[in-house]
Structure formats: C-alpha cells, structure tokens
Design an enzyme around this catalytic site. Structure first.
Site, short mmCIF file in Angstrom:
data_model
loop_
_atom_site.label_atom_id
_atom_site.label_comp_id
_atom_site.label_asym_id
_atom_site.label_seq_id
_atom_site.Cartn_x
_atom_site.Cartn_y
_atom_site.Cartn_z
N HIS A 65 -7.70 -0.40 2.61
CA HIS A 65 -7.43 0.40 1.43
C HIS A 65 -8.68 1.21 1.10
O HIS A 65 -9.73 0.63 0.80
CB HIS A 65 -7.06 -0.50 0.26
CG HIS A 65 -6.81 0.23 -1.01
ND1 HIS A 65 -5.71 1.03 -1.21
CD2 HIS A 65 -7.54 0.32 -2.15
CE1 HIS A 65 -5.77 1.56 -2.41
NE2 HIS A 65 -6.87 1.15 -3.01
N ASP A 67 -10.22 3.89 -1.39
CA ASP A 67 -10.11 4.67 -2.62
C ASP A 67 -10.73 6.04 -2.38
O ASP A 67 -11.92 6.16 -2.08
CB ASP A 67 -10.83 3.97 -3.77
CG ASP A 67 -10.04 2.79 -4.31
OD1 ASP A 67 -8.80 2.88 -4.35
OD2 ASP A 67 -10.65 1.77 -4.66
N ASP A 179 -2.13 -0.44 -4.75
CA ASP A 179 -3.11 -0.53 -5.84
C ASP A 179 -2.91 0.55 -6.87
O ASP A 179 -3.80 1.31 -7.18
CB ASP A 179 -4.53 -0.43 -5.24
CG ASP A 179 -5.62 -0.61 -6.29
OD1 ASP A 179 -5.37 -1.31 -7.28
OD2 ASP A 179 -6.70 -0.04 -6.13
#
Length: 861
Positions: A65, A67, A179
């Site tokens: 993941h 960001d 998320d």
C-alpha cells in the site's frame, strides 16, 4: 489462548509442544550444524501427523500500500515506487511462486515517466500473469468527499491507462480500497457502470463502536446494484505473514461456513516496501504448519473469480447502503480550503467540458488532451490523505500550488468557450445592451445576476460599479440573450424589502436578533415558521477539539459536551438595499484569535437565505460549527450523496445510529415532515449532523498534527437555509443547491455578426431567438457530464436520476440526432439498460430506476 482451548486443536498443540521440546533437546550449541538435521526430523514427523485445525484457506498475495502523499510529498512517492517495484521484481526472480498486486494507475504513470526500463520489466511480469495492476482507480480516492462523476473518472482513467499500456486483453473486475475512510452508498452502482463487480477493503474493521458483521457479502447501493464484497479478515492490509495474523484472519472469517477461503495481502505499506525476504520465508513455512489455515499464493483477480463461483452456490448476507467508518469523522472538515478547491475543480471541469463541446463540437478545437490532463490533476488531489486533510504541511503547499494552476487554466478555457458561444448568439432586434447569460445546470432557471464590471462598449480594464439584473427562462445547459438596459422586475416578482434586522422578498420573511442569529424564518406561501420557539437559527458554537488519538482525522463524541455558544452582540448594518437584493452585514470576533464577517443576503424571488461568510481563523484545537434548531419533527434527515441521497436517523436508539453523530453530505441536507421542511445548502462543506431537531454544519477545525498550520488563515464560503413545501425533492432542494454551487454566468455579446438574425452560430443548438440549449431534461434528472467521446468525435452525455423514482424519461433534443447508443462509463456498449431514438420527434426515451446512471454515446447530424 482462545484458539488453543479448542478441543479440536488441543491434542495437536500438546503434540507439537512436546516435539518442540524434543527438537530443542537434540541441539548442541557447540555443534549446531551437526545436530540441526536431527531436530528437523523430529519436527517434520510431528507436522506430518498433527491434524489440521483449520479447514479454510488463506489465499496470500504480495502487496504494498503506497500512500501517494501523506507524511511525505509527491516527489518522494515517485522514488518510493522505484524502490518498492524493483524489490518486487527481484523477489520474482528468486521465488517462482511469488505473485504481487499493485493498485493506482498514477504510480505506474510516474514509473513510466521516471524509470521506463523498470516499467518495461513490470509490463513483462504483468503479461506473464505474476504481477497484477489492479484496483481500478487512478489513485485510491476518498469516497466520502469526491463527487460521483469524480469517482467514475477515477475508474475511467485508471482502467483506460492500464488497457492502453498492457493491452486490450487487460481485465480487472474489482475495486481495491483497503485504506479509505468510509464508502458511499453510491459506490456499487459506480462500480457496475464501469464493469466492476467485486470490492475489497479492510478499513471498516477500525470501527470504534460496532463490529461489522460480515466478511464476504453482497453490498447493495442506493440504486439496487450489488457488488460482491470481501473484507480482509486479518484486519490488516500491511500483513507480515506471522502465525497470529493468519490465525486471527481464520477466526474472523465470519462466512467461513459458506466461503472457506479468504484473502491476505502481505507486505509493508503506507510508505511502501512490500514483502521482505523474511515475509516470503514465513509463507513457505506456513504451508507446512498444521495449526494454521492452508496457505497458497493467489492474485486478487483469480480470487475474485473463485469468490463469485462460490457465491453462486450459497446464500450470502446483504448489506444495504453506506459503509460508514465509525472513526476519522474529522476528515469531513479538516483542511477546508483543499475541500473547497476540490469542489471548485469538479464543477469547473464539468462546465469546461460542456461549454467546450457546445462551442466546438467534436472537432480538433475541442481541448480533449488538455482536459484529460486537467482531470488527472484533479483526481490526484483526491487521494485519501490529501483531500481528507490528513497530510503534512509540504503536501498542502504542493496541493495549493497545483490547484491554483488547475483552476486558472480551467477558467481560461471556460472563458474562451463562453466568449465564442456568446459571440455566436443572435441578438433580437431592439436590444440596446445585450448580454448572454449561461446556465450550466440542467433545468431552466431565473434569478438575480451580477453584470460584468465593465460596460459593453468600454475597455475591460475600465473600472465601473457592478450592476444587478433579473433574468428569466435561462435554459438548462444553455444560454439566452437579455437586454441589460431594460429595467424593472418581471410580473409577479416582488422587490426585496429590508431594514437593519429584517428581510422580505415575498417568498420568505427573515428576522434577526442582536447576535446575528435568525429569530424568525417564515415561508410566506403557507405562513409556516421554521424556527423552534426560543432557539434561533444560525447559532455559532466553538467546541474544544482534542481527539483521543488521531488529531487531523478524528472528532470524538465527547466534543458535544464541550461547546461554547457565541451570544455576544454583533456589529450589524444594512449595507445593500435594492429591489433585487438586500444584504445585512454581521461582524464579530470568534474565540480568542479569530474574527468573522457575514453577509446575510436575500435576492428577489429567491427561496433561500444566503450566509456569505468570511473568517480569519487562528484558534488552537477548536471546532467551529453552526447550528440550526428547527420547528420540525422527524426521526430521519436526508443527506445528499453522490448520485442521490440517503436518510439517517436523528436519534440514537441504537449504537449504529449514535455512531453517526457526524456524517457526510454534499451540497444539501434536509429535515422534513409532512408538508414542510428546511434544507441546509452549502458550497464547500461536508461535515453534517442532525440530532433531534438541530441541524449542524461543521465549518473549521484547528488540528496540529500532521500539519501544524491546518486551516489557519482566511476562508470564504457560503451556506444557505431554504424552507420549502413537501419533501426535499418536491420542494426543489437539489435544483436550488445546484444553483448555489453553479450560479448563472454573464458574458457581454460583443460580436458584430451577432446583431443579425441570420448570423451563423458556432453550433446547431443556437437559434435565431437568442437561445442556446441542446435538450430539455425532465425534473429529477441531472446531467453529470456533456463532453466529447474518448475515442471519437461523438458526444457523451451522462444522466443520473436523483429523485429516487422509477420512470421512462422522454428527452426532446434541439440538435438533430443521427444515432444513439447505451454505453457504460468506459463508453462501451452495455446491456444494463436500453435507449430508444424517436426519429420523428427527435427525442430519446430512457428508462430510469431510482438513482440510476445512464451514459449515452450520441452521433449528431
């Protein structure tokens, strides 16, 4: 302990514990190399005979993941991608079983630009089926704040990018959003309209009040569309393949009796990194561990296929409506200027596409590539830490700079299109001062407009006092020409009357108190008072705002008990008084370090009262809200969301109701009872509440982590109160909210050729009556986009039913239509709905379900 107490696995636990003791006893510290093989033999024998405790499968996939921006700026993300992706490629060289998924097309676009050789290596792995570029979106976007059209464009741009780079055979059926801070009830229909039918996430496991009851289920949206959804039961999208993680996932799999397998993404995330060699070794070891679920690698695409196959043979639970995250409610308010820029960009993109197509059609002058670039710039800012307001200062410095450039270019392109359209509108004979007024909304409108601050025949840099005019019958998605030299109000429109404390336009009557609050708001058609006795509207309250844990993210419920109402007298004066508009100015300090100027404005014939607000904000850990206690009794309030609305309880009967003390709405919220209601409209605010009869709007916060400067400085925004008859749809609330957010725009008509009745207009929708509009849209139908097709010169129009009713809509066109095709959001033929072209009457028939999306590919004559 709760796992090992099971009667099923206790014997295996004891056997393995004894084997571990035996193995350790065989080791000799001075001769490890010589004694390890004997210890291994003991363990292998124990593992061979120990029964499996779990009959489910943990399907594992490598994942990182990343960001796009959070505690680092975008520039660092580009470097993170190169490091993470290089590591994953090396893992694939060493481990032939390893597979990996990476979402977000933007990351691949960065890599293609910065590291083309690395991009080509990834492309080869994708084509051989070991690396999956999936997840659907351009970036993993916030799903509360982004508009419905923005969420569609996230998917459109993401899927198109991957198809163009990895071949037409590229296929993805799922959305990957582990998320994100809650999921709109419109998301299922958005996915289905893009050809996706599966949804993966994990974040709802963070709920602070209620445990979500399902792992695998059908998620049904507001239009009835359903997508098969799977929540990672390990409660982690940054898995490390530790045994306790797999046991937890197996235990949490609430549909294990129906779907005996689950997905576990493993790899360091947020800042990137992905799986390490140690994580991959744990997976190899877990394959032999009898007390763990069976473990094997599988990509999410194949997992989705297996999930759908299994779902055909069982009855899975259904979850109706939004997936509300009972946490991070502050992200609806934090970084107010970024949220306002997002709203402005979404509206400006829609208008620029609309006016550009009406000005140039599908010709080469239509700025297709430029709009593609501008859309991607806006989509990038919707990443789920940027738009919600939970990134560092450097991220917002970049974001403000990028938004300024984006909005400036959109304004320039929109102005060029409007100038061209205005110059092509024929001017009826006898007009002395013609102006074109443009209406970007889909329905005909009327109202007060401000003329440009220069006379028609003067230089544009010549200062002149602004003037107001009242215009009527401005067609939807079009324009009309009016004479600014003509004075007076139309028949039936009453002039505004005002004093220092009262406003009256014949539609509503307003009374203010000495604090600047609304002590009376009466709808004159029926004399109904909206203000609850002794509880004025427009009450400002400052709350202590110190969240338990996540500063920029959270508003905790205890804030409700820590508010200070602002009740001191304000400086008030009537600063504008005329037949078309009256404005009362209210000035006051706010807290210890802030001040406010508010213009309470009422226009002729307007059904709403506007509060144009300027605030210089300098508070420390405070939350500013405005409250409106209304004389209405209802156990539900209505909140606009993407492509429709939802109803939420106004009480706290259950823990689920009580957890929604702060909820998202887009341009309006409404509280109604039979025959009467009050709507709260806004032009850039999202945090709403309605507890009992008190409607609340969150305006500003002052969090200090991770951005110590969050929201400090100057703000300007508008919210409005609109009393109405009936429910919000009958009362015309959505149309009025559209009018607040997309006001009528005035352009001078300067072309000499526009004087002649037979002037050549730049497009076939302009007529010799001085009116431009392409078609007539029935009430309750909204036009979300009007643009050139991605791969041809044809027109794409996207309609949405926003009233919540089924109907067969007949849409008469003023432009001759040659052919029309029902398509999905990717502009491919679809069987989800049908359309019919009535060639004789040049009309299109479209069946609509409640809140349904209908995209048409139109070829014009």
């Amino acid at each position: 302990n709760r796992f090992t107490k099971s009667a099923l696995i206790a014997p295996a636990t004891r056997r393995l514990a004894r084997a571990m003791d035996d193995a350790m006893n065989r080791l000799r510290e001075h001769n490890l190399a010589g004694t390890i093989p004997a210890a291994h033999r003991v363990l292998r024998e124990a593992l061979r005979v120990a029964p499996y405790a779990a009959q489910t499968e943990c399907r594992t996939v490598g994942h990182s993941h990343i960001d796009v921006a959070w505690l680092w700026p975008l520039a660092e993300t580009r470097r993170k991608c190169s490091r993470t992706f290089s590591t994953m490629l090396r893992h694939m060289e060493r481990d032939p079983d390893f597979v990996y998924v990476q979402s977000q097309a933007q990351l691949y676009a960065y890599l293609e630009e910065d590291y083309p050789e690395l991009f080509e290596q990834i492309k080869r792995r994708i084509l051989e089926g070991r690396w999956e570029a999936g997840g659907g979106m351009w970036v993993e976007a916030d799903c509360n704040l982004a508009s419905g059209e923005s969420l569609l464009r996230q998917l459109i741009h993401g899927i198109r990018f991957w198809r163009h780079r990895f071949g037409a055979q590229y296929r993805s059926r799922y959305l990957w959003l582990p998320d994100v801070f809650g999921y709109t009830a419109a998301l299922p229909q958005i996915l289905k309209h893009c050809g996706l039918d599966t949804f993966f996430t994990q974040k709802i496991s963070w709920n602070e009040t209620n445990r979500f009851p399902h792992t695998t289920f059908w998620w049904r949206g507001i239009d009835g569309s359903s997508v098969l959804s799977h929540f990672f039961p390990s409660d982690n999208y940054n898995g490390t393949a530790m045994p306790h993680e797999m046991v937890r996932g197996d235990f949490n799999n609430q549909q294990s009796d129906l779907i005996p397998f689950w997905l576990n993404p493993v790899g360091h995330g947020d800042g990137g990194g992905g799986p390490t060699a140690e994580i991959l070794q744990r997976i190899k070891t877990a394959v032999q561990a009898p007390l763990l679920p069976r473990v094997r690698y599988q990509l999410p695409g194949a997992f989705s296929d297996d999930l759908h196959h299994a779902a055909q043979n069982c009855s899975l639970p259904v979850w109706q409506g939004e997936l509300y995250l009972e946490l991070h409610r502050g992200t609806l308010t934090t970084q107010a200027q970024i949220k306002q820029c997002n709203r402005m960009a979404e509206l400006a993109l829609r208008e620029t596409e609309l006016w550009s197509y009406l000005a140039w059609g599908g010709s080469s002058d239509y700025p297709a590539s430029e709009l593609d670039r501008l859309w991607k710039s806006a989509l990038l800012q919707q990443f789920h830490d940027v738009l919600p307001g939970s990134s560092i200062t450097a991220v917002y410095q970049d974001s403000h700079r990028d938004y300024a450039a984006l909005l400036l270019e959109l304004a320039q392109r929109r102005a060029a299109a409007l100038t061209r359209l205005a110059s092509g509108l024929p001017v009826p004979e006898g007009m002395r001062e013609p102006y074109a007024v443009f209406n970007a909304a889909e329905h005909s409108r009327h109202g007060v407009v401000m003329l440009p601050s220069f006379p028609r025949h003067a230089r544009r840099d010549t200062p002149a006092a602004p003037r107001l005019a009242y215009v009527t019958k401005v067609p939807g998605l079009g324009a009309t020409v009016f004479d600014a030299a003509a004075t007076g109000l139309p028949a039936g429109v009453k002039p505004v009357k005002a004093t220092a404390r009262t406003l009256d336009n014949g539609v509503i009557r307003v009374g203010l108190d000495a604090v600047g609050r609304v002590r009376s708001l009466i709808r004159k058609a029926d004399g109904r008072e909206a203000v609850a006795a002794g509880q004025p509207l427009n009450q400002f309250v400052l709350y202590s705002d110190r969240p338990n844990k996540w500063d920029a993210w959270d508003i905790n419920r205890h804030y409700l008990n820590m508010g200070d109402a602002i009740t001191t007298r304000a400086a008030m004066q009537l600063i504008e008084k005329g037949p078309l508009r009256a404005v009362i100015e209210v000035r006051r300090p706010l807290g210890a370090a802030s001040e406010m100027v508010q213009h309470i404005r009422l226009d002729a014939a307007a059904p709403r009262l506007d509060f144009v607000t300027w605030i210089r904000w300098g508070e420390e850990h405070r939350l500013l809200r405005v409250l409106h206690p209304v004389d209405i009794l209802s156990d539900v309030a209505t909140y606009e969301i993407q492509f429709g609305y939802v109803r939420r309880a106004t009480h706290c009967n259950t823990s689920w109701d009580g957890a929604r003390f702060e909820s998202c709405a887009h341009t309006w919220m409404d509280l109604s009872e039979n025959g009467f209601g009050l709507a709260l409209l806004n032009d850039a605010k999202y945090g709403h509440s309605c507890l009992g009869n008190v409607m609340g709007l969150s305006l500003l916060r002052s969090s200090r982590q991770p951005d110590e400067k969050a929201d400090m400085g100057d703000h300007k925004f508008t919210y409005s109160l609109m009393p109405h008859g009936g429910d919000p749809i009958e009362g015309g609330v959505p149309a009025e909210a559209r009018a607040l957010n997309q006001p009528l725009h005035v352009e001078p008509v300067t072309s000499a050729t526009s004087r002649t009745a037979n002037a050549t207009a730049p497009n076939p929708a302009a007529t010799d009556t001085g009116v431009l509009h392409p078609f007539v849209v029935p009430s309750g139908i909204r036009v979300e986009c009007f643009k050139k097709a991605e791969d041809s010169a044809k027109l794409v129009v996207r309609f949405v039913e926003v009233a919540g009713s089924r109907r067969m809509a007949v849409i008469p066109w003023r432009i001759p239509v040659k052919s029309i095709l029902a398509v999905d959001a990717l502009e491919q033929p679809t069987s989800l709905f049908k359309v019919w072209l009535d060639r004789k009457n040049n009309a299109v028939k479209i069946p609509f379900g409640s809140f349904s999306i209908r995209t048409l590919l139109v070829e014009l004559k």
